[in-house]
Design an enzyme around this catalytic site. Sequence first.
Site, short mmCIF file in Angstrom:
data_model
loop_
_atom_site.label_atom_id
_atom_site.label_comp_id
_atom_site.label_asym_id
_atom_site.label_seq_id
_atom_site.Cartn_x
_atom_site.Cartn_y
_atom_site.Cartn_z
N SER A 1 -12.14 1.91 4.14
CA SER A 1 -12.61 3.17 3.55
C SER A 1 -12.18 3.29 2.08
O SER A 1 -12.93 3.83 1.26
CB SER A 1 -12.14 4.39 4.36
OG SER A 1 -10.76 4.61 4.20
N MET B 1 -3.11 -6.29 5.35
CA MET B 1 -1.91 -6.28 6.18
C MET B 1 -1.10 -7.57 6.08
O MET B 1 -0.61 -8.08 7.08
CB MET B 1 -2.31 -6.02 7.65
CG MET B 1 -3.08 -4.74 7.85
SD MET B 1 -2.18 -3.29 7.29
CE MET B 1 -1.00 -3.15 8.62
N ASN C 1 -1.67 -1.72 -5.07
CA ASN C 1 -1.74 -1.38 -3.65
C ASN C 1 -1.74 0.14 -3.51
O ASN C 1 -1.23 0.84 -4.38
CB ASN C 1 -0.53 -1.96 -2.91
CG ASN C 1 -0.57 -1.66 -1.42
OD1 ASN C 1 -1.62 -1.78 -0.77
ND2 ASN C 1 0.55 -1.23 -0.86
N HIS D 1 -0.53 3.16 -0.77
CA HIS D 1 0.33 3.35 0.39
C HIS D 1 0.25 4.82 0.81
O HIS D 1 0.33 5.71 -0.05
CB HIS D 1 1.78 2.96 0.03
CG HIS D 1 2.70 3.08 1.20
ND1 HIS D 1 2.68 2.17 2.24
CD2 HIS D 1 3.62 4.01 1.52
CE1 HIS D 1 3.58 2.54 3.14
NE2 HIS D 1 4.16 3.65 2.73
N ASP E 1 5.98 -2.56 -0.61
CA ASP E 1 5.67 -1.26 -1.22
C ASP E 1 6.74 -0.84 -2.23
O ASP E 1 7.07 0.34 -2.35
CB ASP E 1 5.54 -0.18 -0.11
CG ASP E 1 4.49 -0.56 0.92
OD1 ASP E 1 3.43 -1.07 0.52
OD2 ASP E 1 4.73 -0.36 2.12
N GLN F 1 -7.25 12.00 0.05
CA GLN F 1 -6.64 11.94 -1.29
C GLN F 1 -6.54 10.49 -1.78
O GLN F 1 -6.67 10.23 -2.98
CB GLN F 1 -5.26 12.60 -1.28
CG GLN F 1 -5.31 14.08 -0.94
CD GLN F 1 -6.27 14.85 -1.84
OE1 GLN F 1 -6.36 14.60 -3.04
NE2 GLN F 1 -7.01 15.78 -1.24
N GLU F 2 -6.33 9.55 -0.86
CA GLU F 2 -6.30 8.14 -1.26
C GLU F 2 -7.61 7.76 -1.94
O GLU F 2 -7.63 7.05 -2.95
CB GLU F 2 -6.11 7.23 -0.03
CG GLU F 2 -4.76 7.36 0.64
CD GLU F 2 -4.60 6.37 1.79
OE1 GLU F 2 -5.09 5.24 1.70
OE2 GLU F 2 -3.98 6.75 2.80
C1 GRF Z 1 -4.76 3.28 4.09
O1 GRF Z 1 -4.11 4.36 4.70
C2 GRF Z 1 -3.88 2.68 3.03
O2 GRF Z 1 -3.06 3.62 2.39
C3 GRF Z 1 -3.02 1.71 3.82
O3 GRF Z 1 -3.89 1.18 4.79
C4 GRF Z 1 -4.95 2.12 5.05
C5 GRF Z 1 -6.23 1.39 4.79
O4 GRF Z 1 -7.34 2.17 5.16
N1 GRF Z 1 -2.43 0.73 2.96
P1 GRF Z 1 -8.79 1.68 4.78
O5 GRF Z 1 -8.95 0.28 5.37
O6 GRF Z 1 -8.90 1.69 3.29
O7 GRF Z 1 -9.71 2.66 5.44
#
Ligand code: GRF
Length: 203
Positions: free
Chosen positions: A15, A92, A109, A111, A147, A175-176
């Site tokens: 996402s 990951m 990155n 987080h 991180d 918010q990300e």
């Molecule tokens: C997000 O919560 C990000 O902060 C973390 O992994 C998740 C990835 O979500 N590192 P997506 O694959 O971008 O939906």
Amino acid sequence: MKKGNVAVLLSGRGSNFTAIVRASRTAGANFTVRLAVSNRADAVGLKKAARLGIPALHVDPAAFPDKAAYERAVCALLEGEHIDLVCLAGYMRLVGPVLLGRYPGRILNIHPALLPSFPGLDAQRQALDRGVKVSGCTVHFVDAGTDSGPIIAQQPVAVRPGDDEDALSRRILRQEHRLYPRAIALFFSGRLQIDGRTVIVRK
Ligand code: GRF
């Protein structure tokens, strides 16, 4: 204006990747997403990339003798697309010396917590277990730790009474999707300078 070339490394849902691509396609954007790479064949993010018309590749770490060889293969793909900035988005795996060495100060990155609180896995769960009233998300430069690199931007998110991991994660994720594209744009504005642990944003 020459736009910066971005690659996104992901392992799952994608996402943030989608949010970054969307932002790159808005008027005045200073970057283009050239490539998505996943270490997992089943990452939903790869399908999203295909739908968005972005080249998407699975590179299987198990096909290589070690992490260095795997990362050399990833680097060859990145170099083929003249990538300026590598964005980890739900990737990951710990980044190793090969990738870090080829892209020093050029790997970001995101987080889902306000670092340095709650690094590593299950950050939202960690925040809830610790009873914090505010959590959020952080975009940072990647270094050899988990991180632990210099922080570029953070967005706080209130923890509401009764929040479970899903509710808090969803609110942080919204918010990300805003913060990550902003941090990438800032990177390509040339205004970021790393000074030890601090990222200075020049006027
Ligand atoms: C997000 O919560 C990000 O902060 C973390 O992994 C998740 C990835 O979500 N590192 P997506 O694959 O971008 O939906």
